[in-house]
Design an enzyme around this catalytic site. Structure first.
Site, mmCIF file in Angstrom:
data_model
loop_
_atom_site.group_PDB
_atom_site.id
_atom_site.type_symbol
_atom_site.label_atom_id
_atom_site.label_comp_id
_atom_site.label_asym_id
_atom_site.label_seq_id
_atom_site.Cartn_x
_atom_site.Cartn_y
_atom_site.Cartn_z
ATOM 1 N N HIS A 78 29.621 23.121 49.580
ATOM 2 C CA HIS A 78 29.991 24.315 49.350
ATOM 3 C C HIS A 78 31.739 24.069 49.007
ATOM 4 C CE1 HIS A 78 31.320 28.496 48.582
ATOM 5 N NE2 HIS A 78 32.336 28.423 49.405
ATOM 6 N N ASP A 81 28.250 41.181 52.712
ATOM 7 C CA ASP A 81 29.341 40.558 52.153
ATOM 8 C C ASP A 81 29.682 41.252 50.936
ATOM 9 O OD1 ASP A 81 31.283 38.137 52.103
ATOM 10 O OD2 ASP A 81 30.281 37.956 50.517
ATOM 11 N N ARG A 122 37.337 44.759 51.109
ATOM 12 C CA ARG A 122 38.443 44.077 51.426
ATOM 13 C C ARG A 122 39.320 43.745 50.281
ATOM 14 N NH1 ARG A 122 35.871 38.575 53.043
ATOM 15 N NH2 ARG A 122 38.033 37.955 53.374
ATOM 16 N N SER A 178 32.455 35.237 55.861
ATOM 17 C CA SER A 178 31.983 35.679 54.426
ATOM 18 C C SER A 178 31.235 34.200 53.819
ATOM 19 C CB SER A 178 33.048 36.285 53.495
ATOM 20 O OG SER A 178 32.864 36.045 52.181
ATOM 21 N N LYS A 231 26.857 33.300 53.755
ATOM 22 C CA LYS A 231 26.099 33.103 52.552
ATOM 23 C C LYS A 231 25.256 31.523 52.620
ATOM 24 C CE LYS A 231 29.778 34.483 50.134
ATOM 25 N NZ LYS A 231 30.912 34.925 49.307
#
Ligand code: URA
Length: 433
Positions: free
Chosen positions: A82, A161, A168, A183, A187
């Site tokens: 990621h 999320d 947010r 967050s 995921k």
């Protein structure tokens, strides 16, 4: 249990219990707890932070708010990667097929781009026919057969999320390490891989503006992974200049193809070798970095990595004739050289600005609903440390827009020149285990 008590507890800087965190996440997703109470709790978290145990409990509750993907029927170690997002970041397009060609299993769910950073799905969809939606069974079958699949995230992946991030965004509570780390990791963990390699970028084109911020975020995410018994490691990488030379979807696909054939730009190749070696060690294919790098370099040179990319495109219904003859992608109507009006060494490139210019040329979205022009983008011709003379080409703009004078001006402004020699910028600064 009362939400007011949970808010007061966090306001008073006390540690929340797992049951309290689960209560707030479940209640918020079900619509029982209102936005105004969650906003108050988020702001208390921004100011008072969270312990490692609280962050792990928050991540666990978020991960379980929707689908948790079961990849156990894929044979072998599933490794995911990621990136926190960058400009010209086509790493997944190269790294996925590359590590799969070495025997790792890559079952990846990716997202689309927004603002100055691009998204892997958009880049893949610039290949005519390429499908990013697959049934769960086909997804698993594909990874078992060819080692890699990259698809869009299922719509019920971490609904907590989606709701929390939107809140947010409008309550000034995005910038908080426990909230960002939970967050991202909720995921990643929900998509079911055995090991996670994070690329935490820092610099002008990145979410974290400096190395210290990136290290803090990376350490928090690696700790969450360890809490969940997943092998999680993070590279801290520089984004003070675009990665590679191409920015924009088709331009980046072409650069990824060249890289998979062993002809990639130095910084992109280096990042793929470093991240790839972490992933091969996580997948237990090799047990040291030297062997990993050798295997990765070989597969870039001997055609094996490119072969996996071809299979990957074919399985996901992309038109292979474009991959084998990239001239079929065509070029944008206007291809404009941007020339330097100064001489000296490139000291810094305002990378966020490069990303914004690429978006304005048509390569990205300002709002979720915007359409992308896959041909649009920028080729960067000079990088940090390079010497330029007056009249040298700094960048080439590709656009189907007929008006682009502001973009030319903005590109010139993005290059900062120094009269003294400047060293090139390394790409990987550190690896957090
Ligand atoms: N990216 C995410 O997915 N979440 C955040 O909170 C910030 C960046």
């Amino acid at each position: 249990m009362q939400m007011t008590d949970i808010i007061l507890k966090k306001r008073n800087n006390e540690e929340l219990l797992k049951e309290e965190i689960t209560y707030f996440i479940d209640g918020y997703v079900k619509g029982i707890i209102p936005d105004y109470q969650v906003s108050a709790l988020l702001m208390a978290i921004v100011f008072n932070g969270m312990s490692s145990q609280e962050v792990a409990d928050l991540t666990f509750a978020m991960m379980n708010s929707g689908d948790v993907i079961d990849l156990s029927s894929i044979i072998g170690v599933k490794v995911d990667k990621h990136s926190t997002g960058g400009v010209g970041d086509k790493t997944s397009l190269v790294l996925g097929p590359l590590v799969a060609s070495c025997g790792a299993k890559v079952a990846k769910m990716s997202g689309r781009g927004l603002g100055h950073t691009g998204g892997t799905l958009d880049k893949l969809e610039s290949i005519p026919g390429f499908q990013v939606e697959e049934s769960r069974d086909n997804f698993i079958k594909q990874v078992n057969e060819i080692g890699i699949a990259i698809v869009g995230q299922s719509s019920n992946l971490v609904p907590a999320d989606k709701k929390l991030y939107a809140l947010r965004d409008v309550t000034g509570t995005v910038q908080s390490v426990p909230l960002i780390a939970s967050s991202i990791m909720s995921k990643k963990l929900a998509t079911g891989s055995d090991a996670i390699c994070l690329d935490v970028k820092f610099g002008s084109g990145a979410f974290c503006k400096n190395l210290k911020e990136a290290k803090t975020l990376a350490t928090a995410m690696v700790k969450i992974g360890h809490h969940m018994k997943k092998d999680t490691r993070a590279l801290l990488t520089n984004m003070d200049q675009p990665l590679g030379n191409a920015v924009g979807n088709i331009l980046e696909v072409k650069e990824a193809i060249e890289t998979l054939k062993g002809n990639g730009p130095e910084d992109l190749v280096e990042l793929c070798l470093q991240a790839g070696s972490v992933m091969l060690m996580q997948a237990k294919i090799v047990n040291n970095q030297k062997d990993a790098i050798e295997l990765l370099k070989n597969n870039l040179q001997n055609g094996k990595a490119f072969k996996v990319f071809e299979n990957f495109v074919r399985y996901q219904k992309g038109d292979l004739s474009y991959i084998n003859d990239v001239s079929k992608f065509g070029v944008a109507k206007n291809v404009i050289e941007v020339k330097s009006s100064f001489a000296g060494y490139i000291a810094k490139i305002d990378t966020e600005n490069i990303g914004i210019v690429a978006m304005n040329l048509g390569a990205g979205r300002e709002k979720k609903e915007d359409k992308i022009d896959y041909q649009a983008g920028i080729i960067i011709k000079k990088k940090c440390g390079d010497y330029v003379k007056v009249g040298d080409v700094l960048a080439i703009l590709h656009t189907n827009h007929s008006e682009y004078s502001n973009e030319i001006e903005n590109i010139i402004k993005s290059f900062h020149i120094n009269q003294e020699k400047v060293d090139p910028i390394p790409i990987v600064y550190d690896i957090i285990y």
